[in-house]
Design a protein around this motif. Structure first.
Motif, PDB file in Angstrom:
ATOM      1  N   PHE A 165       0.758  -1.128   0.105  1.00  0.00           N
ATOM      2  CA  PHE A 165       0.106  -0.049   0.040  1.00  0.00           C
ATOM      3  C   PHE A 165       0.889   1.169  -0.014  1.00  0.00           C
ATOM      4  CE2 PHE A 165      -2.031  -3.430   2.303  1.00  0.00           C
ATOM      5  CZ  PHE A 165      -3.288  -3.449   1.654  1.00  0.00           C
ATOM      6  N   THR A 166       0.410   2.206  -0.601  1.00  0.00           N
ATOM      7  CA  THR A 166       1.019   3.482  -0.483  1.00  0.00           C
ATOM      8  C   THR A 166       1.045   4.154   0.980  1.00  0.00           C
ATOM      9  OG1 THR A 166      -0.840   4.973  -1.222  1.00  0.00           O
ATOM     10  CG2 THR A 166       0.735   4.317  -2.953  1.00  0.00           C
ATOM     11  N   ALA A 167       1.704   4.997   1.230  1.00  0.00           N
ATOM     12  CA  ALA A 167       1.494   5.473   2.860  1.00  0.00           C
ATOM     13  C   ALA A 167       0.225   6.235   2.788  1.00  0.00           C
ATOM     14  CB  ALA A 167       2.603   6.410   3.011  1.00  0.00           C
ATOM     15  N   GLU A 168      -0.209   6.657   1.832  1.00  0.00           N
ATOM     16  CA  GLU A 168      -1.390   7.440   1.907  1.00  0.00           C
ATOM     17  C   GLU A 168      -2.483   6.430   1.766  1.00  0.00           C
ATOM     18  OE1 GLU A 168      -4.505  10.072  -1.342  1.00  0.00           O
ATOM     19  OE2 GLU A 168      -2.144  10.453  -1.449  1.00  0.00           O
ATOM     20  N   GLU A 169      -2.437   5.358   1.252  1.00  0.00           N
ATOM     21  CA  GLU A 169      -3.701   4.266   1.290  1.00  0.00           C
ATOM     22  C   GLU A 169      -3.544   3.663   2.632  1.00  0.00           C
ATOM     23  OE1 GLU A 169      -3.663   2.548  -3.324  1.00  0.00           O
ATOM     24  OE2 GLU A 169      -2.074   1.835  -1.746  1.00  0.00           O
ATOM     25  N   TRP A 170      -2.579   3.480   3.137  1.00  0.00           N
ATOM     26  CA  TRP A 170      -2.389   2.841   4.668  1.00  0.00           C
ATOM     27  C   TRP A 170      -2.698   3.760   5.720  1.00  0.00           C
ATOM     28  CZ3 TRP A 170      -1.898  -1.610   6.493  1.00  0.00           C
ATOM     29  CH2 TRP A 170      -1.406  -1.831   7.927  1.00  0.00           C
ATOM     30  N   ARG A 171      -2.576   5.132   5.784  1.00  0.00           N
ATOM     31  CA  ARG A 171      -2.996   6.152   6.536  1.00  0.00           C
ATOM     32  C   ARG A 171      -4.620   5.928   6.501  1.00  0.00           C
ATOM     33  NH1 ARG A 171       1.475   8.915   5.216  1.00  0.00           N
ATOM     34  NH2 ARG A 171       0.300   9.973   3.476  1.00  0.00           N
ATOM     35  N   ALA A 172      -5.199   6.051   5.216  1.00  0.00           N
ATOM     36  CA  ALA A 172      -6.869   6.001   5.209  1.00  0.00           C
ATOM     37  C   ALA A 172      -7.364   4.515   5.746  1.00  0.00           C
ATOM     38  CB  ALA A 172      -6.954   6.002   3.680  1.00  0.00           C
ATOM     39  N   PHE A 173      -6.610   3.583   5.331  1.00  0.00           N
ATOM     40  CA  PHE A 173      -7.147   2.157   6.094  1.00  0.00           C
ATOM     41  C   PHE A 173      -7.178   2.503   7.672  1.00  0.00           C
ATOM     42  CE2 PHE A 173      -5.923  -1.693   8.080  1.00  0.00           C
ATOM     43  CZ  PHE A 173      -6.971  -2.501   7.900  1.00  0.00           C
ATOM     44  N   LEU A 174      -6.008   3.054   8.051  1.00  0.00           N
ATOM     45  CA  LEU A 174      -5.831   2.918   9.527  1.00  0.00           C
ATOM     46  C   LEU A 174      -6.908   3.737  10.260  1.00  0.00           C
ATOM     47  CD1 LEU A 174      -2.064   3.047  10.461  1.00  0.00           C
ATOM     48  CD2 LEU A 174      -3.699   1.145  10.535  1.00  0.00           C
ATOM     49  N   GLN A 175      -7.362   4.904   9.504  1.00  0.00           N
ATOM     50  CA  GLN A 175      -8.259   5.858  10.200  1.00  0.00           C
ATOM     51  C   GLN A 175      -9.657   5.130   9.831  1.00  0.00           C
ATOM     52  OE1 GLN A 175      -7.687   8.797  11.268  1.00  0.00           O
ATOM     53  NE2 GLN A 175      -9.896   8.897  11.634  1.00  0.00           N
ATOM     54  N   GLU A 176      -9.962   4.490   9.085  1.00  0.00           N
ATOM     55  CA  GLU A 176     -11.235   3.720   8.854  1.00  0.00           C
ATOM     56  C   GLU A 176     -11.243   2.807   9.947  1.00  0.00           C
ATOM     57  OE1 GLU A 176     -14.229   4.144   6.850  1.00  0.00           O
ATOM     58  OE2 GLU A 176     -12.987   6.176   6.711  1.00  0.00           O
ATOM     59  N   ALA A 177     -10.117   1.908  10.109  1.00  0.00           N
ATOM     60  CA  ALA A 177      -9.935   0.923  11.118  1.00  0.00           C
ATOM     61  C   ALA A 177     -10.676   1.419  12.605  1.00  0.00           C
ATOM     62  CB  ALA A 177      -8.867   0.102  11.284  1.00  0.00           C
ATOM     63  N   LYS A 178     -10.066   2.642  12.736  1.00  0.00           N
ATOM     64  CA  LYS A 178     -10.199   3.350  14.230  1.00  0.00           C
ATOM     65  C   LYS A 178     -11.551   3.833  14.400  1.00  0.00           C
ATOM     66  CE  LYS A 178      -5.548   5.043  14.354  1.00  0.00           C
ATOM     67  NZ  LYS A 178      -4.791   6.317  14.407  1.00  0.00           N
ATOM     68  N   THR A 179     -12.398   4.032  13.338  1.00  0.00           N
ATOM     69  CA  THR A 179     -13.800   4.412  13.416  1.00  0.00           C
ATOM     70  C   THR A 179     -14.541   2.981  13.488  1.00  0.00           C
ATOM     71  OG1 THR A 179     -14.200   4.458  11.147  1.00  0.00           O
ATOM     72  CG2 THR A 179     -13.306   6.569  12.187  1.00  0.00           C
ATOM     73  N   GLY A 180     -13.970   2.047  13.150  1.00  0.00           N
ATOM     74  CA  GLY A 180     -14.957   0.619  13.416  1.00  0.00           C
ATOM     75  C   GLY A 180     -15.614   0.315  12.157  1.00  0.00           C
ATOM     76  N   ALA A 181     -15.163   0.857  11.043  1.00  0.00           N
ATOM     77  CA  ALA A 181     -15.625   0.473   9.693  1.00  0.00           C
ATOM     78  C   ALA A 181     -15.494  -0.674   9.564  1.00  0.00           C
ATOM     79  CB  ALA A 181     -14.966   1.728   8.645  1.00  0.00           C
ATOM     80  N   PHE A 182     -14.356  -1.596   9.974  1.00  0.00           N
ATOM     81  CA  PHE A 182     -14.266  -2.948   9.259  1.00  0.00           C
ATOM     82  C   PHE A 182     -14.694  -4.017  10.474  1.00  0.00           C
ATOM     83  CE2 PHE A 182     -10.914  -0.420   7.552  1.00  0.00           C
ATOM     84  CZ  PHE A 182     -11.386  -0.255   6.259  1.00  0.00           C
ATOM     85  N   ASP A 183     -15.265  -3.560  11.480  1.00  0.00           N
ATOM     86  CA  ASP A 183     -15.946  -4.485  12.342  1.00  0.00           C
ATOM     87  C   ASP A 183     -16.955  -5.527  11.794  1.00  0.00           C
ATOM     88  OD1 ASP A 183     -14.074  -3.295  14.161  1.00  0.00           O
ATOM     89  OD2 ASP A 183     -15.535  -2.180  15.220  1.00  0.00           O
ATOM     90  N   PRO A 184     -17.101  -6.474  12.286  1.00  0.00           N
ATOM     91  CA  PRO A 184     -18.059  -7.523  11.701  1.00  0.00           C
ATOM     92  C   PRO A 184     -19.461  -6.969  12.302  1.00  0.00           C
ATOM     93  CG  PRO A 184     -16.683  -8.755  13.053  1.00  0.00           C
ATOM     94  CD  PRO A 184     -16.137  -7.431  13.118  1.00  0.00           C
ATOM     95  N   SER A 185     -20.580  -6.822  11.553  1.00  0.00           N
ATOM     96  CA  SER A 185     -21.924  -6.601  11.793  1.00  0.00           C
ATOM     97  C   SER A 185     -22.609  -7.752  12.754  1.00  0.00           C
ATOM     98  CB  SER A 185     -22.522  -6.121  10.956  1.00  0.00           C
ATOM     99  OG  SER A 185     -22.159  -5.180  10.273  1.00  0.00           O
TER     100      SER A 185
END
Length: 67
Positions: free
Chosen positions: A47-67
Motif C-alpha cells: 500500500f502507498t503511505a496514503e492508502e495505509w493512513r486511510a485504512f488505519l483511519q477507517e479501522a479506528k472508526t470501526g468501519a471494518f468491524d463485523p456486524s
C-alpha cells in the motif's frame, strides 16, 4: 511515485490476536503487510503511505468491524 518495492531486507513488525499474526514493514513511501505464520514465504500486500493512513483511519472508526 516510485515502483512497488520488494520488501527484502526490511524490519517486519508483528501484531497478533488470538494466534493470528500479521506483519507490517515500511520501505520508502510504501507499507507491506504479510501473513506472520508464513513469514518470508508469504505474499506481500503493498500500500502507498496514503492508502495505509486511510485504512488505519477507517479501522479506528470501526468501519471494518463485523456486524
Amino acid at each position: 511515485m516510485a515502483d512497488r518495492p520488494t520488501f527484502r531486507g526490511v524490519v517486519w513488525r508483528r501484531a497478533c490476536t488470538g494466534g493470528e499474526c500479521v506483519e507490517v514493514a515500511y520501505e520508502d513511501e510504501w507499507v507491506g503487510v504479510r501473513d506472520g505464520k508464513q513469514g518470508d514465504d508469504s505474499p506481500v500486500l503493498a500500500f502507498t503511505a496514503e492508502e495505509w493512513r486511510a485504512f488505519l483511519q477507517e479501522a479506528k472508526t470501526g468501519a471494518f468491524d463485523p456486524s
